[in-house]
Motif scaffolding. Structure first.
Motif, PDB file in Angstrom:
ATOM      1  N   PRO A  37     -39.878   9.657  49.984  1.00 30.40           N
ATOM      2  CA  PRO A  37     -39.689   8.490  50.870  1.00 30.40           C
ATOM      3  C   PRO A  37     -40.987   7.994  51.490  1.00 30.40           C
ATOM      4  N   PRO A  40     -41.634   4.189  57.157  1.00 30.51           N
ATOM      5  CA  PRO A  40     -41.022   2.862  57.344  1.00 30.51           C
ATOM      6  C   PRO A  40     -41.999   1.704  57.374  1.00 30.51           C
ATOM      7  N   VAL A  43     -42.929   0.259  53.943  1.00 32.49           N
ATOM      8  CA  VAL A  43     -41.892  -0.322  53.091  1.00 32.49           C
ATOM      9  C   VAL A  43     -42.064  -1.841  53.062  1.00 32.49           C
ATOM     10  N   PRO A  46     -37.590  -3.887  52.809  1.00 32.66           N
ATOM     11  CA  PRO A  46     -36.701  -2.905  53.432  1.00 32.66           C
ATOM     12  C   PRO A  46     -35.213  -3.208  53.319  1.00 32.66           C
ATOM     13  N   ASP A 118     -33.324   6.260  60.161  1.00 34.91           N
ATOM     14  CA  ASP A 118     -32.784   7.013  59.022  1.00 34.91           C
ATOM     15  C   ASP A 118     -33.883   7.332  58.013  1.00 34.91           C
ATOM     16  N   ARG A 119     -34.803   6.402  57.801  1.00 38.54           N
ATOM     17  CA  ARG A 119     -35.906   6.659  56.868  1.00 38.54           C
ATOM     18  C   ARG A 119     -36.820   7.746  57.425  1.00 38.54           C
TER      19      ARG A 119
END
Length: 314
Positions: A37, A40, A43, A46, A118-119
């Protein structure tokens, strides 16, 4: 040179006898990199790949929420948060009745907050998995991933315990309270024009920005509310000024008491208002029950993207 480029060069320099094998290894390494992952703030796209619904006013958004039965009480009772992602803000939130403006702002921002957190939790889970085995057993992709995270969060040691101190969630209640305070419930010029909900100035490494009327202050500008929220969390998780926040968060997590109300006490340096700023955030969290949604889970059963058009923002 990036890890990917190094791998590509290695393949190009290898003899034809082992080229097929090297190509296979390259593919495996690239797949491994992509399966880990991203942080954030890194990203680029997203939002889920679904059709975007365009809106022109805050009233239309409230109508959408009501039509889909997206109400705060229902979220609190079920702990299920619909995946309704609002990419930017309307210009007319102030035209709504107060109760609609306050609940509307909370509803429009909460799925984005949850998606960013969550990420971060995905990254923490992966780091915890890696910590269970010696670093000598990590794959090249895993080593690169840890190094990239260390660079992003300004951690020289690359130690996983140190990474876990920095890479952690910001409770939804705290994010909502700061977004409310800094953007005036999503009605400030910089919130509407630059998706800047949290009062972030332009960072030292540059980027998009708007200036204050006198031109003395450059305020960071973001493509959407996800990037704004991710950047704000990364700032808290990285900057030296918030070391106390990270230590307090670690302590609260160990005590199973990680809430916005508790964590905001570490924000004395976020605003020149100092303790008055902290007191106001706590009042917002308490009055609007902003800590009540921390256990909510995003539901992927009904995903919608909303975007306000330029003429709706102008």
């Amino acid at each position: 040179m990036s890890f990917t480029k190094i791998l590509v060069c290695m393949v190009l320099l290898t003899s034809p006898l082992v080229l097929a094998s090297s190509s296979l290894n390259l593919s495996q390494n690239l797949n491994a990199i992509h399966s880990l992952p991203l942080s954030p703030e890194q990203v680029q796209q997203p939002y889920p790949h679904v059709t975007v619904k365009t809106l022109r006013s805050a009233d239309q958004l409230i109508t959408e929420f009501d039509k889909n039965n997206y109400q705060l009480g229902r979220v609190e009772d079920s702990n299920k948060l619909p995946a309704y992602f609002i990419e930017n803000l309307p210009s007319d939130l102030n035209a709504l009745p107060v109760s609609q403006k306050t609940s509307g702002f909370i509803r429009l921002l909460m799925p984005t907050i949850k998606a960013v957190n969550d990420r971060i939790l995905l990254i923490r889970d992966e780091l915890s998995r890696l910590s269970a085995k010696p670093a000598s057993q990590w794959s090249e992709a895993e080593k690169l991933w840890v190094q990239t995270l260390s660079d992003s969060y300004a951690i020289k040691s690359g130690d996983i315990a140190e990474l876990l101190l920095h890479i952690d969630i910001i409770p939804a209640g705290m994010v909502l309270a700061q977004g409310i305070d800094e953007s005036g419930w999503g009605t400030s010029h910089f919130a509407i024009a630059a998706n800047n909900l949290y009062g972030e100035h332009l960072p030292h490494d540059g980027g998009k920005y708007l200036t204050t009327p006198d031109g003395h202050v450059k305020v960071a500008a973001f493509s959407d509310l996800y990037q704004s929220t991710a950047s704000y969390m990364h700032n808290l998780n990285t900057t030296r000024a918030y070391k106390e926040l990270r230590l307090l968060r670690q302590q609260l997590r160990a005590q199973k008491n990680l809430t916005g109300y508790e964590l905001v006490q570490s924000l004395l340096h976020y605003s020149t208002r100092g303790q008055a700023y902290v007191d106001n955030l706590r009042a917002l969290i308490k009055r609007h029950h902003l800590d009540d949604f921390d256990q909510s889970k995003l539901s992927a059963n009904d995903t919608i993207r909303y975007r306000f058009t330029d003429d709706g923002n102008g």
